[in-house]
Motif scaffolding. Structure first.
Motif, PDB file in Angstrom:
ATOM      1  N   GLY A 220      -1.850  -4.542   6.055  1.00 31.41           N
ATOM      2  CA  GLY A 220      -2.887  -3.610   5.624  1.00 31.41           C
ATOM      3  C   GLY A 220      -4.276  -4.176   5.756  1.00 31.41           C
ATOM      4  N   MET A 221      -4.477  -5.058   6.728  1.00 24.54           N
ATOM      5  CA  MET A 221      -5.823  -5.636   6.927  1.00 24.54           C
ATOM      6  C   MET A 221      -6.718  -4.606   7.588  1.00 24.54           C
ATOM      7  SD  MET A 221      -5.212  -9.447   8.308  1.00 24.54           S
ATOM      8  CE  MET A 221      -6.888  -9.845   8.720  1.00 24.54           C
ATOM      9  N   THR A 222      -7.785  -4.239   6.927  1.00 21.09           N
ATOM     10  CA  THR A 222      -8.692  -3.239   7.485  1.00 21.09           C
ATOM     11  C   THR A 222     -10.084  -3.836   7.630  1.00 21.09           C
ATOM     12  OG1 THR A 222      -8.974  -2.449   5.256  1.00 21.09           O
ATOM     13  CG2 THR A 222      -7.482  -1.201   6.655  1.00 21.09           C
ATOM     14  N   GLY A 223     -10.995  -3.017   8.083  1.00 18.55           N
ATOM     15  CA  GLY A 223     -12.372  -3.467   8.238  1.00 18.55           C
ATOM     16  C   GLY A 223     -12.500  -4.454   9.383  1.00 18.55           C
ATOM     17  N   PRO A 335     -10.161  -3.236  -0.252  1.00 17.64           N
ATOM     18  CA  PRO A 335      -9.837  -3.859   1.033  1.00 17.64           C
ATOM     19  C   PRO A 335      -9.549  -5.358   0.919  1.00 17.64           C
ATOM     20  CG  PRO A 335     -12.166  -3.256   0.924  1.00 17.64           C
ATOM     21  CD  PRO A 335     -11.507  -2.651  -0.264  1.00 17.64           C
ATOM     22  N   GLY A 336     -10.307  -6.048   0.056  1.00 18.81           N
ATOM     23  CA  GLY A 336     -10.134  -7.491  -0.056  1.00 18.81           C
ATOM     24  C   GLY A 336      -8.740  -7.884  -0.508  1.00 18.81           C
TER      25      GLY A 336
ATOM     26  N   PHE B  48       8.502   9.148  13.532  1.00 21.54           N
ATOM     27  CA  PHE B  48       7.642   8.979  12.345  1.00 21.54           C
ATOM     28  C   PHE B  48       6.667   7.820  12.555  1.00 21.54           C
ATOM     29  CE2 PHE B  48      11.510  10.618   9.960  1.00 21.54           C
ATOM     30  CZ  PHE B  48      11.013  11.910   9.876  1.00 21.54           C
ATOM     31  N   ASN B  49       7.227   6.616  12.761  1.00 20.34           N
ATOM     32  CA  ASN B  49       6.432   5.417  13.039  1.00 20.34           C
ATOM     33  C   ASN B  49       5.329   5.168  12.011  1.00 20.34           C
ATOM     34  OD1 ASN B  49       5.646   3.165  14.340  1.00 20.34           O
ATOM     35  ND2 ASN B  49       4.772   4.168  16.123  1.00 20.34           N
ATOM     36  N   PHE B  50       5.639   5.298  10.731  1.00 23.30           N
ATOM     37  CA  PHE B  50       4.651   5.000   9.686  1.00 23.30           C
ATOM     38  C   PHE B  50       4.541   3.490   9.514  1.00 23.30           C
ATOM     39  CE2 PHE B  50       5.830   9.347   8.394  1.00 23.30           C
ATOM     40  CZ  PHE B  50       4.563   9.887   8.307  1.00 23.30           C
ATOM     41  N   ASP B  51       3.548   2.891  10.159  1.00 22.70           N
ATOM     42  CA  ASP B  51       3.460   1.435  10.120  1.00 22.70           C
ATOM     43  C   ASP B  51       2.398   0.906   9.171  1.00 22.70           C
ATOM     44  OD1 ASP B  51       1.461   2.447  11.628  1.00 22.70           O
ATOM     45  OD2 ASP B  51       1.748   1.150  13.362  1.00 22.70           O
ATOM     46  N   PHE B  52       1.593   1.763   8.588  1.00 20.85           N
ATOM     47  CA  PHE B  52       0.474   1.299   7.769  1.00 20.85           C
ATOM     48  C   PHE B  52       0.590   1.878   6.361  1.00 20.85           C
ATOM     49  CE2 PHE B  52      -4.437   1.695   7.268  1.00 20.85           C
ATOM     50  CZ  PHE B  52      -4.460   0.608   6.424  1.00 20.85           C
ATOM     51  N   THR B  95      12.475  -2.742  -3.371  1.00 17.46           N
ATOM     52  CA  THR B  95      11.222  -3.208  -2.780  1.00 17.46           C
ATOM     53  C   THR B  95      11.084  -2.682  -1.352  1.00 17.46           C
ATOM     54  OG1 THR B  95       9.944  -5.156  -2.191  1.00 17.46           O
ATOM     55  CG2 THR B  95      12.299  -5.346  -1.956  1.00 17.46           C
ATOM     56  N   VAL B  96       9.828  -2.549  -0.904  1.00 17.33           N
ATOM     57  CA  VAL B  96       9.601  -2.242   0.508  1.00 17.33           C
ATOM     58  C   VAL B  96       8.817  -3.376   1.177  1.00 17.33           C
ATOM     59  CG1 VAL B  96       9.708   0.267   0.306  1.00 17.33           C
ATOM     60  CG2 VAL B  96       7.535  -0.877  -0.037  1.00 17.33           C
ATOM     61  N   SER B  97       8.754  -4.536   0.471  1.00 19.62           N
ATOM     62  CA  SER B  97       7.949  -5.638   1.007  1.00 19.62           C
ATOM     63  C   SER B  97       8.524  -6.212   2.301  1.00 19.62           C
ATOM     64  CB  SER B  97       7.806  -6.745  -0.032  1.00 19.62           C
ATOM     65  OG  SER B  97       9.073  -7.220  -0.397  1.00 19.62           O
ATOM     66  N   ASP B  98       9.809  -5.935   2.563  1.00 15.97           N
ATOM     67  CA  ASP B  98      10.366  -6.389   3.841  1.00 15.97           C
ATOM     68  C   ASP B  98      10.040  -5.417   4.964  1.00 15.97           C
ATOM     69  OD1 ASP B  98      11.857  -4.621   2.386  1.00 15.97           O
ATOM     70  OD2 ASP B  98      13.759  -5.184   3.283  1.00 15.97           O
ATOM     71  N   ILE B  99       9.581  -4.219   4.619  1.00 15.19           N
ATOM     72  CA  ILE B  99       9.235  -3.225   5.640  1.00 15.19           C
ATOM     73  C   ILE B  99       7.737  -3.279   5.937  1.00 15.19           C
ATOM     74  CG2 ILE B  99       9.387  -0.799   6.276  1.00 15.19           C
ATOM     75  CD1 ILE B  99      11.566  -0.511   4.149  1.00 15.19           C
ATOM     76  N   TRP B 100       6.942  -3.247   4.842  1.00 14.09           N
ATOM     77  CA  TRP B 100       5.497  -3.387   4.980  1.00 14.09           C
ATOM     78  C   TRP B 100       5.076  -4.609   4.178  1.00 14.09           C
ATOM     79  CZ3 TRP B 100       7.547   1.496   3.543  1.00 14.09           C
ATOM     80  CH2 TRP B 100       7.528   2.446   4.567  1.00 14.09           C
ATOM     81  N   ARG B 101       4.507  -5.624   4.847  1.00 13.32           N
ATOM     82  CA  ARG B 101       4.208  -6.881   4.176  1.00 13.32           C
ATOM     83  C   ARG B 101       3.190  -6.725   3.056  1.00 13.32           C
ATOM     84  NH1 ARG B 101       5.630 -11.088   7.712  1.00 13.32           N
ATOM     85  NH2 ARG B 101       5.254 -12.497   5.960  1.00 13.32           N
ATOM     86  N   THR B 102       2.269  -5.785   3.210  1.00 12.52           N
ATOM     87  CA  THR B 102       1.230  -5.601   2.197  1.00 12.52           C
ATOM     88  C   THR B 102       1.833  -5.236   0.836  1.00 12.52           C
ATOM     89  OG1 THR B 102      -0.796  -4.426   1.690  1.00 12.52           O
ATOM     90  CG2 THR B 102       0.866  -3.177   2.849  1.00 12.52           C
TER      91      THR B 102
END
Lengths: 371, 151
Positions: A220-223, A335-336, B48-52, B95-102
């Motif tokens: 989720g890195m933006t900016g 964002p940070g 779908f491709n929801f990657d973010f 958890t979904v941390s293995d799918i989306w790292r954020t």
């Protein structure tokens, strides 16, 4: 639990950077596992400036809650206020006057330039060059003076309110902004001569702190940090607010994915921001600067999400309203926070000295992360 | 894909999906059970491709919790919101941390402030507050007379 300092059973050294460290620009605490001088793990410990702004906002009215957001990302306080105002306007379907739109966008872009200037000076200082800090503050002072005259504040502006802006611009506003643009245009090549083209600086940033586009999206890195990896994520282009869709400007991306690419994105973004201001500054329409709104604002029941582009990336305001005078729940997507989560991935395998370049080009503002 | 196409495709893959009306983005409501396969589909299915994952948060509805996921596709430019209903007495969701790292950080934040445990998270600890802090501040029934956060 903070790990025991010293060495672990594999002979790795565990050291602390922060919470009081000049390179963290605030109270960020990193616990770093080192093998020799190679970084094996970076673990951020947050919360030194956590003020529970989201909980606090649940007891603030829709006119009050945006004031605390100036204290989050204090270098983008205008843009944070702007996002809050947009959310309330969306909920109440307030049309804001053209004059207010122009003023808002000009101030947003001035804020972005000021933020990048400070980042530029501070990054060079992190890497051991002290002079750039004074160069950047010389020009940043001009923006601060413009802000001071018009908003009455230099850091926590609180000038953008639901319906428009709080009061009209200072009579000298246009003259001073134009003077700033003229001055800064002639100065920006100094920035490039002093730092960008410098061999020492290039050696310390090229190939350092690499992150691929896929990983940047996943974290989720933006900016500018995300765009340095080629991730097209400029909210001003993708989800235009105010009149960004009528303006001519480029979304800056670099393919490098390293610290130098992120650096170049910000330098080139300053030029784009000047470009935007130039298109607007002579055309500010006459008329009201504040739409008429009710004394007590009540958002209809529902969810409202606004995305804006701050100097650090995508800032989101998510309000859940139950129809009352205060929000039921507020979430700030800062964002940070997301950018920081990638720091471990970017630093592992690099040297400890390179961590400062990686961290510096992420442009972290700690109150924005802790909220 | 447009919202209508997304809706049809989702109904085809997951029969019995319920959607919210009149929302900014297409909003899918679901139970905590069976959420993980849906998340995996949304990320990995080509159409779908929801990657973010641009926002992950939790809400206390007094009778239950809900976790809210905002997803967008950087290639196909569509957006979806998923609201997962979570039991009040045993607040847990995969958890979904293995799918989306954020999600790793965002889930830690939700655990810290709302007390929802994310099953399978690699490092579920408090993020902002002290490890020995009692209670979860963002819950509606949270009272702390010493560190007052109500104004």
């Amino acid at each position: 639990m903070i790990e025991e300092l010293g060495t672990n059973d594999q002979g790795d050294m565990i050291i602390n950077v922060g919470p009081q460290h000049p390179s963290t620009h605030g109270v960020l605490h990193l616990v770093i596992t080192l093998h020799g001088e190679t970084v094996k793990k970076v673990e951020p410990h947050l919360g030194y400036i956590h003020r529970s702004i989201e909980k606090m906002s649940e007891s603030l009215s829709y006119r009050q809650f945006s004031y605390v957001t100036s204290r989050m990302d204090y270098l983008s306080s205008h843009i944070n206020n702007h996002a809050c105002a947009l959310t309330v306007e969306k909920g109440l379907q307030i049309e804001i006057p053209g004059r207010a739109q122009y003023i808002r966008v000009i101030l947003d872009e001035l804020t972005r330039i000021a933020s990048h200037q400070l980042w530029w000076g501070a990054l060079a200082m992190d890497l051991g060059a002290f002079t750039p800090f004074f160069y950047s503050f010389r020009e940043r002072e001009m923006i601060n003076e413009i802000m001071e005259e018009t908003c009455g504040a230099r850091l926590t502006m609180n000038y953008i309110v639901p319906g428009g802006v709080m009061f009209d611009i200072h009579p000298d506003f246009q003259k001073k902004v134009k003077h700033f643009l003229k001055e800064f245009k002639s100065k920006i090549h100094e920035y490039n001569e002093l730092v960008t083209g410098n061999v020492i600086f290039q050696n310390r940033t090229k190939g350092v702190g690499y992150i691929s586009k896929e990983n940047a999206i996943s974290y989720g890195m933006t900016g500018p940090s995300g765009r340095g990896s080629g991730f097209i994520c400029d909210v001003r282009k993708l989800h235009p607010y105010e009149m960004y869709n009528q303006l001519q400007f480029d979304e800056i991306t670099e393919e490098g994915g390293d610290a130098f690419a992120r650096y170049m994105v910000r330098i080139r973004e300053m030029e784009q921001s000047m470009n935007i201001i130039e298109q607007l500054i002579d055309n500010i329409p006459e008329g009201d600067f504040l739409a008429k709104t009710k004394a007590v604002l009540k958002l209809p029941k529902g969810d409202y999400y606004t995305r804006v582009e701050t100097a650090r990336g995508e800032f989101g305001v998510y309000i859940i309203s139950e129809g009352g005078t205060t929000p039921y729940r507020i979430k700030y997507r800062s964002p940070g926070f997301s950018n920081l989560s990638a720091l471990n991935d970017m630093s592992v395998g690099g040297k400890l000295g390179d961590l400062m370049a990686t961290m510096g080009t992420l442009d972290l503002v700690i109150p924005d992360i802790d909220r | 894909m447009t919202n209508e196409e997304l809706k049809m495709k989702l109904e085809e893959l997951f029969p019995g999906s319920t959607f919210e009306e009149e929302t900014q983005w297409l909003t899918l409501n679901m139970e905590a059970e069976g959420f993980k396969p849906v998340a995996q589909q949304l990320r990995n299915n080509e159409s779908f491709n929801f990657d973010f994952l641009f926002c992950l948060t939790a809400v206390d509805w007094k009778t239950h919790f809900s976790a809210v996921y905002h997803l967008t596709s950087t290639a196909l430019r569509h957006t979806i919101v998923i609201k997962v209903k979570i039991d009040k007495n045993d607040p847990a969701v995969d958890t979904v941390s293995d799918i989306w790292r954020t999600a790793e950080f965002h889930e830690r934040e939700a655990y810290d402030l709302m007390g929802i445990s994310f099953t399978g998270h690699p490092d579920l600890r408090r993020l902002f507050l002290e490890d020995d802090h009692v209670g979860f501040p963002l819950r509606k029934d949270y009272e702390d007379p010493i560190n007052m956060i109500k104004l």
